[in-house]
Design a protein around this motif. Structure first.
Motif, PDB file in Angstrom:
ATOM      1  N   LEU A  73       0.825  -1.213   0.000  1.00  0.00           N
ATOM      2  CA  LEU A  73       0.000   0.000   0.000  1.00  0.00           C
ATOM      3  C   LEU A  73       0.859   1.263   0.000  1.00  0.00           C
ATOM      4  O   LEU A  73       0.546   2.244  -0.690  1.00  0.00           O
ATOM      5  CB  LEU A  73      -0.930  -0.011   1.212  1.00  0.00           C
ATOM      6  CG  LEU A  73      -2.018  -1.090   1.215  1.00  0.00           C
ATOM      7  CD1 LEU A  73      -2.771  -1.071   2.542  1.00  0.00           C
ATOM      8  CD2 LEU A  73      -2.989  -0.888   0.054  1.00  0.00           C
ATOM      9  N   VAL A  74       1.948   1.239   0.768  1.00  0.00           N
ATOM     10  CA  VAL A  74       2.857   2.392   0.773  1.00  0.00           C
ATOM     11  C   VAL A  74       3.507   2.561  -0.589  1.00  0.00           C
ATOM     12  O   VAL A  74       3.597   3.682  -1.125  1.00  0.00           O
ATOM     13  CB  VAL A  74       3.928   2.221   1.877  1.00  0.00           C
ATOM     14  CG1 VAL A  74       5.041   3.253   1.710  1.00  0.00           C
ATOM     15  CG2 VAL A  74       3.300   2.344   3.257  1.00  0.00           C
ATOM     16  N   ALA A  75       3.946   1.452  -1.188  1.00  0.00           N
ATOM     17  CA  ALA A  75       4.616   1.516  -2.496  1.00  0.00           C
ATOM     18  C   ALA A  75       3.697   2.075  -3.576  1.00  0.00           C
ATOM     19  O   ALA A  75       4.178   2.674  -4.546  1.00  0.00           O
ATOM     20  CB  ALA A  75       5.108   0.127  -2.889  1.00  0.00           C
ATOM     21  N   HIS A  76       2.388   1.897  -3.431  1.00  0.00           N
ATOM     22  CA  HIS A  76       1.441   2.357  -4.444  1.00  0.00           C
ATOM     23  C   HIS A  76       0.711   3.632  -4.040  1.00  0.00           C
ATOM     24  O   HIS A  76      -0.277   4.013  -4.668  1.00  0.00           O
ATOM     25  CB  HIS A  76       0.440   1.253  -4.766  1.00  0.00           C
ATOM     26  CG  HIS A  76       1.030   0.143  -5.579  1.00  0.00           C
ATOM     27  ND1 HIS A  76       1.881  -0.792  -5.037  1.00  0.00           N
ATOM     28  CD2 HIS A  76       0.920  -0.150  -6.901  1.00  0.00           C
ATOM     29  CE1 HIS A  76       2.250  -1.629  -5.989  1.00  0.00           C
ATOM     30  NE2 HIS A  76       1.707  -1.263  -7.118  1.00  0.00           N
ATOM     31  N   GLY A  77       1.202   4.298  -3.006  1.00  0.00           N
ATOM     32  CA  GLY A  77       0.648   5.592  -2.633  1.00  0.00           C
ATOM     33  C   GLY A  77      -0.701   5.542  -1.958  1.00  0.00           C
ATOM     34  O   GLY A  77      -1.363   6.575  -1.805  1.00  0.00           O
ATOM     35  N   ALA A  78      -1.138   4.348  -1.550  1.00  0.00           N
ATOM     36  CA  ALA A  78      -2.431   4.220  -0.892  1.00  0.00           C
ATOM     37  C   ALA A  78      -2.344   4.486   0.604  1.00  0.00           C
ATOM     38  O   ALA A  78      -3.365   4.706   1.263  1.00  0.00           O
ATOM     39  CB  ALA A  78      -2.999   2.824  -1.126  1.00  0.00           C
TER      40      ALA A  78
END
Length: 242
Positions: free
Chosen positions: A112-117
């Motif tokens: 989620l962090v890697a995808h900006g969520a």
């Protein structure tokens, strides 16, 4: 009927088996249609396998059930709808045995962090809330163990003996637990679902502040901006403002 965009890849699955799974899900095999595989299925699940699937562009990692089939419990129509949402959804479906052995909350939050969520500042508390929801789904839901470990050695040993005994039963170890994350320009929505007996959500009694166990839902309530239950307590939905 197949979905318009998704495609399937198998991990350690024979080609004829993968074709059968593709038919069950209603999606084509990636190697046969020239699309990127965004649904990865496997009969096993470890941290390296799950991470590799997400790093390869998958939005869904699905572990097959004990018979090597797509779990009947899975809402396939809803799953395929996820493939149309433009990279704003993540689905992770595991057996109880795999979910118990993995740090699922860490894997999920990394993605989620890697995808900006999910932002770095809010990650620790979201990870804690997801961890507590998963523990409840696995221990109290799928394994059917109502009490957590106590603060003495005898109670602790008794609890983990009950966990080992439950996981040794194939029909219990193969029960599924799913984590479904959705987001857009608004909040992050996280759902955790299990196959347990459920519970009376209206009859919940808050744990004592100094209790060594039983505080999971209380911790979740303190962290999440909104919390709700469905399916007789088998599904918990958490909302986090971003």
């Amino acid at each position: 009927m197949t979905s318009s965009g998704s495609a399937l890849a198998g991990i350690d699955i024979a080609p004829d088996h993968l074709e059968r799974v593709a038919d069950q899900l209603g999606v084509p095999v990636a190697s046969a249609c020239g699309r990127m595989a965004d649904i990865h299925v496997s009969s096993r699940a470890d941290a390296a396998t799950v991470r590799a699937a997400f790093e390869a562009g998958a939005w869904c990692f699905l572990q097959l059930d004990g018979q090597g089939e797509v779990p009947d419990w899975l809402d396939r129509a809803d799953l395929l709808d996820a493939g149309q949402q433009g990279g704003t959804r993540l689905v992770l479906c595991l057996t109880t045995e795999a979910a118990f052995s993995l740090d699922v909350a860490v894997l999920l939050c990394d993605w989620l962090v890697a995808h900006g969520a999910l932002g770095h500042l809010r990650r620790p508390e979201v990870e804690l809330a997801v961890h507590e929801a998963l523990i409840n789904a696995i221990i109290h839901g799928n394994l059917g163990i109502r009490r957590g470990p106590s603060d003495n050695a005898e109670g602790y040993n008794s609890f983990y003996a009950a966990v080992r005994e439950a996981l040794a039963r194939p029909e219990v170890a193969c029960r599924m637990v799913a984590v479904d994350a959705r987001w857009d320009s608004g909040p992050l929505i996280l759902e955790v679902r299990d196959q347990g007996a459920g519970f009376d959500t209206a009859g919940l009694v808050p744990a004592m502040p100094d209790a060594k166990s039983g505080r999971g839902l209380q911790i979740i309530r303190e962290i999440a901006d909104e919390i709700s239950f469905a399916d007789g307590g088998r599904r918990i939905r958490l909302k986090f403002h971003r």
